[in-house]
Write a protein that holds these residues in place. Structure first.
Motif, short mmCIF file in Angstrom:
data_model
loop_
_atom_site.label_atom_id
_atom_site.label_comp_id
_atom_site.label_asym_id
_atom_site.label_seq_id
_atom_site.Cartn_x
_atom_site.Cartn_y
_atom_site.Cartn_z
N GLY A 134 0.80 -1.21 0.00
CA GLY A 134 0.00 0.00 0.00
C GLY A 134 0.84 1.27 0.00
N ILE A 135 2.03 1.20 -0.56
CA ILE A 135 2.96 2.34 -0.55
C ILE A 135 3.14 2.86 -1.97
CG2 ILE A 135 5.33 3.09 -0.08
CD1 ILE A 135 5.46 0.84 2.03
N LEU A 136 2.97 4.17 -2.15
CA LEU A 136 3.21 4.80 -3.44
C LEU A 136 4.64 5.35 -3.49
CD1 LEU A 136 -0.08 6.82 -4.05
CD2 LEU A 136 0.82 5.03 -5.53
N ILE A 137 5.36 5.06 -4.55
CA ILE A 137 6.66 5.68 -4.76
C ILE A 137 6.62 6.40 -6.11
CG2 ILE A 137 7.87 3.93 -3.42
CD1 ILE A 137 8.90 2.75 -6.08
N LYS A 138 7.59 7.28 -6.33
CA LYS A 138 7.65 8.04 -7.57
C LYS A 138 8.88 7.64 -8.37
CE LYS A 138 5.47 12.07 -5.39
NZ LYS A 138 5.66 13.50 -4.98
N LEU A 139 8.68 7.41 -9.67
CA LEU A 139 9.77 7.14 -10.59
C LEU A 139 9.91 8.36 -11.50
CD1 LEU A 139 8.91 3.48 -11.70
CD2 LEU A 139 10.33 4.22 -9.78
N SER A 140 11.14 8.82 -11.68
CA SER A 140 11.32 10.03 -12.48
C SER A 140 12.72 10.11 -13.07
CB SER A 140 11.07 11.28 -11.62
OG SER A 140 11.31 12.46 -12.35
N ASN A 141 12.86 10.91 -14.10
CA ASN A 141 14.18 11.27 -14.62
C ASN A 141 14.19 12.74 -15.02
OD1 ASN A 141 16.84 10.90 -15.39
ND2 ASN A 141 16.29 10.50 -17.51
N ASN A 142 13.34 13.53 -14.36
CA ASN A 142 13.28 14.96 -14.64
C ASN A 142 14.46 15.65 -13.97
OD1 ASN A 142 12.63 17.81 -14.43
ND2 ASN A 142 10.56 17.26 -15.05
N LYS A 143 15.42 16.07 -14.77
CA LYS A 143 16.67 16.61 -14.22
C LYS A 143 16.47 17.95 -13.50
CE LYS A 143 19.74 14.20 -17.42
NZ LYS A 143 18.71 13.25 -17.85
N ARG A 144 15.44 18.66 -13.84
CA ARG A 144 15.23 19.99 -13.25
C ARG A 144 14.39 19.94 -11.97
NH1 ARG A 144 11.73 24.36 -14.01
NH2 ARG A 144 10.49 23.19 -15.52
N LYS A 145 13.42 18.99 -11.91
CA LYS A 145 12.47 19.03 -10.79
C LYS A 145 12.51 17.81 -9.86
CE LYS A 145 9.05 21.78 -13.34
NZ LYS A 145 7.63 21.82 -13.82
N ALA A 146 13.05 16.67 -10.32
CA ALA A 146 12.88 15.40 -9.60
C ALA A 146 13.42 15.43 -8.18
CB ALA A 146 13.54 14.27 -10.39
N LEU A 147 14.48 16.18 -7.92
CA LEU A 147 15.13 16.13 -6.61
C LEU A 147 14.78 17.30 -5.70
CD1 LEU A 147 18.71 15.03 -7.75
CD2 LEU A 147 17.01 13.60 -6.61
N LEU A 148 14.03 18.26 -6.19
CA LEU A 148 13.91 19.53 -5.48
C LEU A 148 13.22 19.42 -4.12
CD1 LEU A 148 13.18 22.10 -8.34
CD2 LEU A 148 15.29 21.71 -7.06
N ARG A 149 12.39 18.41 -3.89
CA ARG A 149 11.70 18.27 -2.61
C ARG A 149 12.41 17.28 -1.68
NH1 ARG A 149 6.61 20.36 -2.55
NH2 ARG A 149 5.95 18.90 -0.93
N SER A 150 13.59 16.84 -2.07
CA SER A 150 14.31 15.81 -1.32
C SER A 150 14.97 16.37 -0.06
CB SER A 150 15.39 15.17 -2.18
OG SER A 150 14.86 14.69 -3.40
N ASP A 151 14.83 15.64 1.04
CA ASP A 151 15.59 15.95 2.26
C ASP A 151 16.93 15.23 2.25
OD1 ASP A 151 13.45 17.45 3.68
OD2 ASP A 151 12.42 15.52 3.57
N ILE A 152 16.92 13.98 1.77
CA ILE A 152 18.14 13.18 1.67
C ILE A 152 18.17 12.54 0.29
CG2 ILE A 152 19.39 11.15 2.53
CD1 ILE A 152 18.32 11.74 5.29
N ILE A 153 19.32 12.64 -0.36
CA ILE A 153 19.52 12.02 -1.67
C ILE A 153 20.58 10.94 -1.53
CG2 ILE A 153 20.32 12.38 -4.04
CD1 ILE A 153 19.35 15.32 -3.71
N ILE A 154 20.24 9.71 -1.90
CA ILE A 154 21.18 8.60 -1.83
C ILE A 154 21.63 8.28 -3.25
CG2 ILE A 154 21.55 6.23 -1.07
CD1 ILE A 154 19.01 6.68 0.72
#
Length: 310
Positions: free
Chosen positions: A163-183
Motif C-alpha cells: 500500500g505504498i506509493l513511490i515516484k519514478l522520475s528522470n526529470n533533471k530539473r524538478k525530480a530532486l527539489l523536494r528531497s531531504d536526503i539524496i542517496i
C-alpha cells in the motif's frame, strides 16, 4: 577467504613476501620502506610476487593496510590481476538505513517525515532491498533513474502488497527539489551534476566519492563513513570499515548466505534474504555509525541541523 596485506619497513629494500597467521587472519607482509628511494621497477617486482602468492592460494579478496593503499604501482598490479581489494563501499550499501538514522537523529527529524530520493540505474537485489526498507519507513521515496522501466515491478509490488506509493522520475530539473536526503548509489560525478539539487539537503554517495559542482548547493555531501566495531576485530594500521567488510564477506561464505554479496538474492533455510541476514550480523556485533565524512572531512554535528530542510 580474505587475506590482509601489510607493510614491514626495513632498513634495506627486501622483496620477499612473507605469509603468516595472526589469530584467525591470514596476513601477508611486504617489505617496502618508503623512506628509502626505491625504483618503480623494484616495487613492481614486489607487486608481481604478491599477485603470484595470492593467485596461487586462490584468495578471493584482500584488505590493504592504510599505507599500502597509497602505493599506486602496487594497487594497479592487483587490479590488473582482478584481485578484489575491499574498500568499505559494499558495507556502505548495507549501512544506508543506519546512515539515514544517524543524519535524522542529528537533525532532530523523524525518518517518517523525510522525503528520500535514490539515484540509481541498477535494480540489483541489494538496491531493491534498501529501497523497500526506505519506502516502508520514510515519508516518501523517489527513484531517479534513466531506466524507469526497470523499477516498474518494484513500484507495483510496493503499491499492491504494501500500500505504498513511490515516484519514478528522470526529470533533471524538478525530480530532486523536494528531497531531504539524496542517496546516490549509481550515478557518476558527471551524471549527478546534471540534476538540479535542493539548496539544502544531504547527499550520500555510497559507491564512490563525488564532488557537487552546483554553486547554489549549501547542503552536506557525504562520501564516506566511520563505524565502531568490536575491539576483537580491530587490527593496527588497517581501516575499521574495511576490516568489518572483510568480516561480513567471510561470515557470508562460512554461513552459506551467498558467494556473491550484493547481486544475487540467495535464500537461507529460513527463507530470509541475504540482506536481512547481513543486517542481523551487524546488529549482533552492535555496529554503530560514529561519523560521516564529507567533502572537507568529518562533518560536524551542528552542520546537520543547519542544513535540515524542514
Amino acid at each position: 577467504m580474505v587475506w590482509y596485506v601489510m607493510k614491514n619497513e626495513r632498513k634495506q629494500f627486501f622483496s620477499k613476501i612473507q605469509v603468516s597467521n595472526m589469530g584467525e587472519k591470514k596476513v601477508v607482509c611486504v617489505h617496502i620502506n618508503e623512506k628509502i628511494k626505491v625504483s618503480d621497477k623494484k616495487i613492481g617486482k614486489v607487486a608481481k610476487k604478491l599477485v603470484r602468492t595470492l593467485t596461487h592460494n586462490n584468495v578471493s579478496a584482500i584488505v590493504l593496510s592504510e599505507c599500502l593503499k597509497e602505493i599506486e604501482i602496487l594497487v594497479n598490479k592487483l587490479h590488473e590481476a582482478n584481485i578484489n581489494i575491499l574498500d568499505g563501499r559494499l558495507l556502505f550499501n548495507y549501512l544506508i538505513y543506519d546512515v539515514i538514522q544517524y543524519v535524522a537523529k542529528r537533525q532532530k527529524t523523524p525518518i517518517e517525515t523525510l522525503e528520500i530520493s535514490v539515484l540509481t540505474d541498477e535494480n540489483d537485489d541489494l538496491g531493491i532491498e534498501n529501497m523497500v526498507l526506505l519506502a516502508q519507513n520514510a515519508k516518501g521515496l523517489n527513484i531517479i533513474t534513466n531506466n524507469i522501466q526497470k523499477f516498474k515491478k518494484l513500484e507495483a509490488y510496493l503499491y499492491e502488497e504494501k500500500g505504498i506509493l513511490i515516484k519514478l522520475s528522470n526529470n533533471k530539473r524538478k525530480a530532486l527539489l523536494r528531497s531531504d536526503i539524496i542517496i546516490n548509489t549509481g550515478f557518476e560525478e558527471e551524471g549527478i551534476n546534471k540534476y538540479t539539487l535542493p539548496d539544502k539537503c544531504v547527499v550520500i554517495n555510497t559507491n564512490s566519492a563525488i564532488s557537487i559542482k552546483s554553486k547554489r548547493f549549501n547542503g552536506i555531501n557525504i562520501n564516506n563513513y566511520r563505524i565502531k566495531i568490536p575491539s576483537e576485530y580491530e587490527l593496527d594500521k588497517f581501516n575499521d570499515n574495511i576490516i568489518y567488510e572483510a568480516k561480513i564477506v567471510e561470515e557470508a561464505f562460512e554461513s552459506g548466505i551467498g558467494k556473491s554479496l550484493g547481486k544475487e538474492m540467495l535464500k537461507d533455510l529460513q527463507g530470509n534474504s541475504k540482506f536481512d541476514n547481513i543486517r542481523e550480523i551487524m546488529k549482533r556485533d552492535e555496529i554503530e555509525v560514529i561519523s560521516l565524512i564529507g567533502s572537507y572531512g568529518v562533518v560536524d554535528e551542528q552542520e546537520y541541523y543547519l542544513t535540515k530542510t524542514k
